[in-house]
Motif scaffolding. Sequence first.
Motif, PDB file in Angstrom:
ATOM      1  N   LYS A 123       0.838  -1.195   0.000  1.00 41.92           N
ATOM      2  CA  LYS A 123       0.000   0.000   0.000  1.00 41.92           C
ATOM      3  C   LYS A 123       0.872   1.244   0.000  1.00 41.92           C
ATOM      4  O   LYS A 123       2.032   1.216   0.420  1.00 41.92           O
ATOM      5  N   ASN A 124       0.302   2.353  -0.475  1.00 46.06           N
ATOM      6  CA  ASN A 124       1.014   3.638  -0.432  1.00 46.06           C
ATOM      7  C   ASN A 124       1.212   4.089   1.002  1.00 46.06           C
ATOM      8  O   ASN A 124       0.379   3.815   1.882  1.00 46.06           O
ATOM      9  N   ASN A 125       2.302   4.792   1.220  1.00 42.67           N
ATOM     10  CA  ASN A 125       2.606   5.341   2.548  1.00 42.67           C
ATOM     11  C   ASN A 125       1.844   6.653   2.716  1.00 42.67           C
ATOM     12  O   ASN A 125       2.392   7.743   2.553  1.00 42.67           O
ATOM     13  N   THR A 126       0.554   6.520   3.013  1.00 42.47           N
ATOM     14  CA  THR A 126      -0.357   7.670   3.068  1.00 42.47           C
ATOM     15  C   THR A 126      -1.135   7.635   4.377  1.00 42.47           C
ATOM     16  O   THR A 126      -1.607   6.568   4.780  1.00 42.47           O
ATOM     17  N   PRO A 127      -1.298   8.777   5.054  1.00 36.62           N
ATOM     18  CA  PRO A 127      -2.089   8.793   6.285  1.00 36.62           C
ATOM     19  C   PRO A 127      -3.526   8.346   6.029  1.00 36.62           C
ATOM     20  O   PRO A 127      -4.126   8.692   5.011  1.00 36.62           O
ATOM     21  N   ALA A 128      -4.067   7.557   6.956  1.00 33.58           N
ATOM     22  CA  ALA A 128      -5.445   7.072   6.830  1.00 33.58           C
ATOM     23  C   ALA A 128      -6.420   8.151   7.298  1.00 33.58           C
ATOM     24  O   ALA A 128      -7.150   7.997   8.284  1.00 33.58           O
ATOM     25  N   THR A 129      -6.427   9.267   6.556  1.00 33.98           N
ATOM     26  CA  THR A 129      -7.301  10.391   6.865  1.00 33.98           C
ATOM     27  C   THR A 129      -7.988  10.827   5.575  1.00 33.98           C
ATOM     28  O   THR A 129      -7.591  10.432   4.472  1.00 33.98           O
ATOM     29  N   ASP A 131      -7.818  13.753   4.339  1.00 34.02           N
ATOM     30  CA  ASP A 131      -6.833  14.526   3.594  1.00 34.02           C
ATOM     31  C   ASP A 131      -5.920  13.615   2.772  1.00 34.02           C
ATOM     32  O   ASP A 131      -5.483  13.975   1.679  1.00 34.02           O
ATOM     33  N   GLY A 132      -5.628  12.423   3.312  1.00 36.23           N
ATOM     34  CA  GLY A 132      -4.753  11.485   2.614  1.00 36.23           C
ATOM     35  C   GLY A 132      -5.465  10.601   1.617  1.00 36.23           C
ATOM     36  O   GLY A 132      -4.821   9.876   0.847  1.00 36.23           O
ATOM     37  N   LEU A 133      -6.815  10.660   1.594  1.00 33.71           N
ATOM     38  CA  LEU A 133      -7.593   9.750   0.760  1.00 33.71           C
ATOM     39  C   LEU A 133      -7.243   9.851  -0.715  1.00 33.71           C
ATOM     40  O   LEU A 133      -7.198   8.849  -1.436  1.00 33.71           O
ATOM     41  N   ILE A 134      -6.947  11.054  -1.187  1.00 28.86           N
ATOM     42  CA  ILE A 134      -6.663  11.259  -2.611  1.00 28.86           C
ATOM     43  C   ILE A 134      -5.409  10.515  -3.064  1.00 28.86           C
ATOM     44  O   ILE A 134      -5.264  10.176  -4.249  1.00 28.86           O
ATOM     45  N   SER A 182       1.576   3.493  -6.014  1.00 24.75           N
ATOM     46  CA  SER A 182       0.737   3.082  -7.150  1.00 24.75           C
ATOM     47  C   SER A 182      -0.475   3.993  -7.227  1.00 24.75           C
ATOM     48  O   SER A 182      -0.850   4.658  -6.251  1.00 24.75           O
ATOM     49  N   MET A 183      -1.080   4.020  -8.414  1.00 29.37           N
ATOM     50  CA  MET A 183      -2.335   4.738  -8.639  1.00 29.37           C
ATOM     51  C   MET A 183      -3.235   3.836  -9.471  1.00 29.37           C
ATOM     52  O   MET A 183      -2.786   3.259 -10.470  1.00 29.37           O
ATOM     53  N   THR A 184      -4.493   3.715  -9.062  1.00 32.05           N
ATOM     54  CA  THR A 184      -5.415   2.795  -9.730  1.00 32.05           C
ATOM     55  C   THR A 184      -6.670   3.520 -10.185  1.00 32.05           C
ATOM     56  O   THR A 184      -7.205   4.351  -9.455  1.00 32.05           O
ATOM     57  N   THR A 185      -7.122   3.204 -11.408  1.00 34.16           N
ATOM     58  CA  THR A 185      -8.427   3.663 -11.870  1.00 34.16           C
ATOM     59  C   THR A 185      -9.260   2.447 -12.263  1.00 34.16           C
ATOM     60  O   THR A 185      -8.739   1.352 -12.485  1.00 34.16           O
ATOM     61  N   MET A 186     -10.564   2.644 -12.395  1.00 37.50           N
ATOM     62  CA  MET A 186     -11.472   1.528 -12.682  1.00 37.50           C
ATOM     63  C   MET A 186     -11.754   1.391 -14.177  1.00 37.50           C
ATOM     64  O   MET A 186     -12.846   1.005 -14.583  1.00 37.50           O
ATOM     65  N   SER A 187     -10.764   1.657 -15.013  1.00 40.71           N
ATOM     66  CA  SER A 187     -10.970   1.753 -16.454  1.00 40.71           C
ATOM     67  C   SER A 187     -11.670   0.544 -17.059  1.00 40.71           C
ATOM     68  O   SER A 187     -12.705   0.677 -17.727  1.00 40.71           O
TER      69      SER A 187
END
Length: 333
Positions: A123-129, A131-134, A182-187
């Motif tokens: 998973k990305n190293n992003t705060p679970a908030t 603000d970090g959702l994006i 990583s970045m994911t879209t539902m294409s």
Amino acid sequence: MYSVIDTGTTNTRIYIVKDTGEIVAKAYRKVGVRDTAISGSKKALVDGIVACFHDALANGGLREDDINLIFVSGMLTSELGLIDLPHICAPAGIDELVEQCVITNNTDILPFDIPIAFIRGIKNNTPATYDGLISMDFMRGEETQVVGVLRKLKPQMPCFIIFLSSHTKIISVDETGHITNSMTTMSGQIFEAIKKETVIGKSVACGDEQKSTHKTDILKAVYRSVNDNGLLRTLMMPRFMEVLMESQSQDRAFCLDAAIACDDMKTLAGLLKSAANSQVIFIGHENRCLLYQQLFEMCGLDVPVQCIFDKQEIDTLTVSGAVSLIEKIVQHK
């Protein structure tokens, strides 16, 4: 010898692999984590995997005691799979994946007296908030394929590895071979949903198996519309082409595919501009790979691009990545 289990949403493939990485047998069954989601039970999933494993052994003239280790990654490590393992936080590479893998002989998971190695997702190293959702994202299974890409293709790093399947998943790999995010879209899922559940489906029926004869003109119009009017407006264009223009179904199908790809470019372009000249590797269906490559040229993204669309070659990426990880597991554990 080792067994590599590759289970997705609807299908399972099992490979029997020598220490050298040579595939000596394989089998396929139409069973996946979707069966767990629908039934609420793992019985169908486990039964299907067991049957597929026995098929693979039979295809290679082998017995269970010929297998020293079973390798599992992907959705089988999720709540819908065989065991629910938390993701590793990026950056992570082969050493981190091996260090945090789970090895068990628990026959309640699979009824084989063989050690099973479960590889965690990342998973990305992003705060679970909020603000970090994006910036949140994760993967299960692609990390093993990335290891396979690095082993087989030896790309210039840093690089971006982009999987075009039910999702578009953009994975960034740094100079040391670590997955950084990583970045994911539902294409792919959006494409299927539009075809099956909206009026646009009639306009593109049967066209996706043929080649468009007006690709460049359509792509330019779609690219302009997505940027000026947004994706939802652009998705109406195949309908307009059918009712108000002289057009072929393959042109309308290309229009739909192009609309989703052009929207993906909003995610892709920003990432690539932040890492100029990084190699890009597309992995997926041939038509989609070539479409995204054409969009790169249209957007002026001057980066080296490689496309992998041969199905057999894509399958071997998972096996190659698994072999690299198994070698480390055997060495260290």
